[in-house]
Design an enzyme around this catalytic site. Sequence first.
Site, short mmCIF file in Angstrom:
data_model
loop_
_atom_site.label_atom_id
_atom_site.label_comp_id
_atom_site.label_asym_id
_atom_site.label_seq_id
_atom_site.Cartn_x
_atom_site.Cartn_y
_atom_site.Cartn_z
N SER A 566 0.85 -1.19 0.00
CA SER A 566 0.00 0.00 0.00
C SER A 566 0.89 1.25 0.00
O SER A 566 1.70 1.42 -0.91
CB SER A 566 -0.96 -0.03 1.20
OG SER A 566 -1.94 0.96 1.10
N HIS A 680 -7.98 -5.09 -0.71
CA HIS A 680 -6.72 -4.39 -0.46
C HIS A 680 -5.75 -5.22 0.37
O HIS A 680 -4.56 -5.00 0.35
CB HIS A 680 -7.01 -3.06 0.23
CG HIS A 680 -5.80 -2.17 0.32
ND1 HIS A 680 -5.03 -1.85 -0.78
CD2 HIS A 680 -5.23 -1.54 1.37
CE1 HIS A 680 -4.04 -1.06 -0.41
NE2 HIS A 680 -4.13 -0.87 0.88
#
Length: 705
Positions: A566, A680
């Site tokens: 991320s 995610h």
Amino acid sequence: MAVTSRNRSAPPLITPEHDPHLWLEDVTGEDALSWVRARNARAEAELVDEEFIELESSIREILDASDRIPGVSRRGEHLYNYWTDAEHPQGLWRRTTLESYRTEAPEWDVLLDLDALSAADGVTWVWHGATVLRPAAEGEPWRHALISLSRGGSDADITREFDLVTREFVDPVDGGFSKPEGKGSMSWIDADTVYVATDQGEDAVTTSGYPRTARRWRRGTRLEEAEPVVSVEPDHMVAAAGHISTPGFERDVAVRVLGFYDSETLLIEGDELHRVEVPTDVRVSIHRDLFLFMPRTELTLLGQDFPGGSLVVADIEDFMSGEAELTPLFLPDASTSLQDVTATPSCLVLTVMEDVVHRVEAHVRISEGSSAWRREDIFTDVTGTLSVAAVDPRESEEVWITSEDHLSPSALHLGDLSGLLDGGRETHEVLKRAPERFDATGLTSVQRFATSDDGTRVPYFLIGSAELLAESSEAGPRPTVLYGYGGFEISMTPGYLAVIGKAWMESGGVYAVANIRGGGEYGPGWHRAALRENRPRAYEDFAAVARHLVTTGVTTVPQLACRGGSNGGLLTGNMLTQYPELFGAVVIQVPLLDMRRFADLLAGASWRAEYGDPETEDWEFMRSFSPYHLLQEGGSYPAVLLTTSTRDDRVHPGHARKMTAALESLGADVRYWENIEGGHGGAASPEQQARLNSVIHRFLQQQLR
């Protein structure tokens, strides 16, 4: 392996005006997915061998272990838990009693089987949580729940009402609440009313992709008829509302989130909203009759000054009338920061960190309505990274305490603060201890400090052979993985390394975790030091730690890899493009990489406060940390693995896809693996998690050994 730095005078391979790989942003396009499948096959052909299969099996065994500690939340007489194992990869929502939970084999009452639901619906449902409504009157059953489920692990989810008595979802035809699939929220006000925010309809979302309006929805009416309560402008982030159900202190609160670090808190009174008059960068919480103010920057309020990172409390009614007495309960210093606050009816429990080491203190209110508090250090015999949560902040002085460190599995304690109320001491008991998942014999965890380019002292943890990590060691360098994040005020604290211990350290590898600027290890100032135009400070810190690992003999450049996901993927993307000479391999997971287009992709616009706005003059500094635009013809880059998920609807998979394609065009040593589900987090089940972790660790083993 690259040994030369990027040529900073060479022209970039990709420019905002010339991006030949835009077509890969078509997430589920036929051509893009064909490209993905080809690269998945290529990566697996390289990585999947006998050692990979053994590795995947051992990781799956850890993830499916039935002797993990079941995390619980108490609602009424029951402890609720969400659980996955080999037989239930999508999970069970279940409950038990405290008496049963204390035993080695609690008796669990299964409320919802997500595997059965997934099979019936033909959808891979991923658990996003549940909220249970407190009954309106003593003796009534805990009946009403709202359950959120995600398709394949995406951030977008559905929320449906569930009846704990009948063990069934309540059909909307029968008046059941049901939020359609999308980004948003739904929460209880009472048995017949909820607050709801959805992304449905024209102009329903902000540029960040989140709901602009929160509404009050009454049972028996259509969602379209729900009355608006609070809204934000299109370029803000999100609107939300909630109900506080503490008996005697019931309140309704709205929040306008203007940006990632700026918001307005408003008290809802009938049809009126009353703003809490503090600067927008002050985090506001409510507990019983108190406001809790946590400023990110220096705060001047009612004639008093408080540094950023403080905790200040005030009586709600007095503050709203402009006559409150402000009481600071925590003031930070250069090495100490406030990490968390937990409330019981009579105490505020503060988790404080000093040089990335936790301690816990309780602030005991002398009496209801009083502004006088007494401070006590508590749980001093519990060490490691500590997480404290109230068992029931409305009624109980009990708290859950979870402790762990890099080499010690987690332990769950039940603490009782009631003794503090009359001048005594708190107590705690260990309810559960997780077993060891890897052989830690001969391993140790130490903290060291590197010096960044501007002289800043940067802490990091080293976990590996005690012989190697001893002072003046002559044990010789070892393969080492350096992990980092450095953003959004998130602290990298020691946690048990079950998978990494088994996959990497058990066979002699060293693992390092850098506490670089951009995180929250030293409070909001440590975070602000790497915001926007200062973002390169985080990368300088990480590079300083990498150099320190080599100069102190822990490893060598060919044996050193970095890993991050991320925002941490943006970090390792910058290591690849700006510091290639420092690493033998780079792992980039679910990353941000194209900083010119990030704000146009999925939730990217919500992070402009962190990075800047590329549609403005901010691009002049942002281009300096946009890895996609730092690639150069003739550049020499270390071996790199990029991973992402097709179902990631937070950080667009196009970042990783386009970076891979660009690296391929340069002839770089690159491989790519994309999970078709997973959101995610990169994986939507233990099986997928095991596969992803095996891909990463087999790559590292091949490159560094």
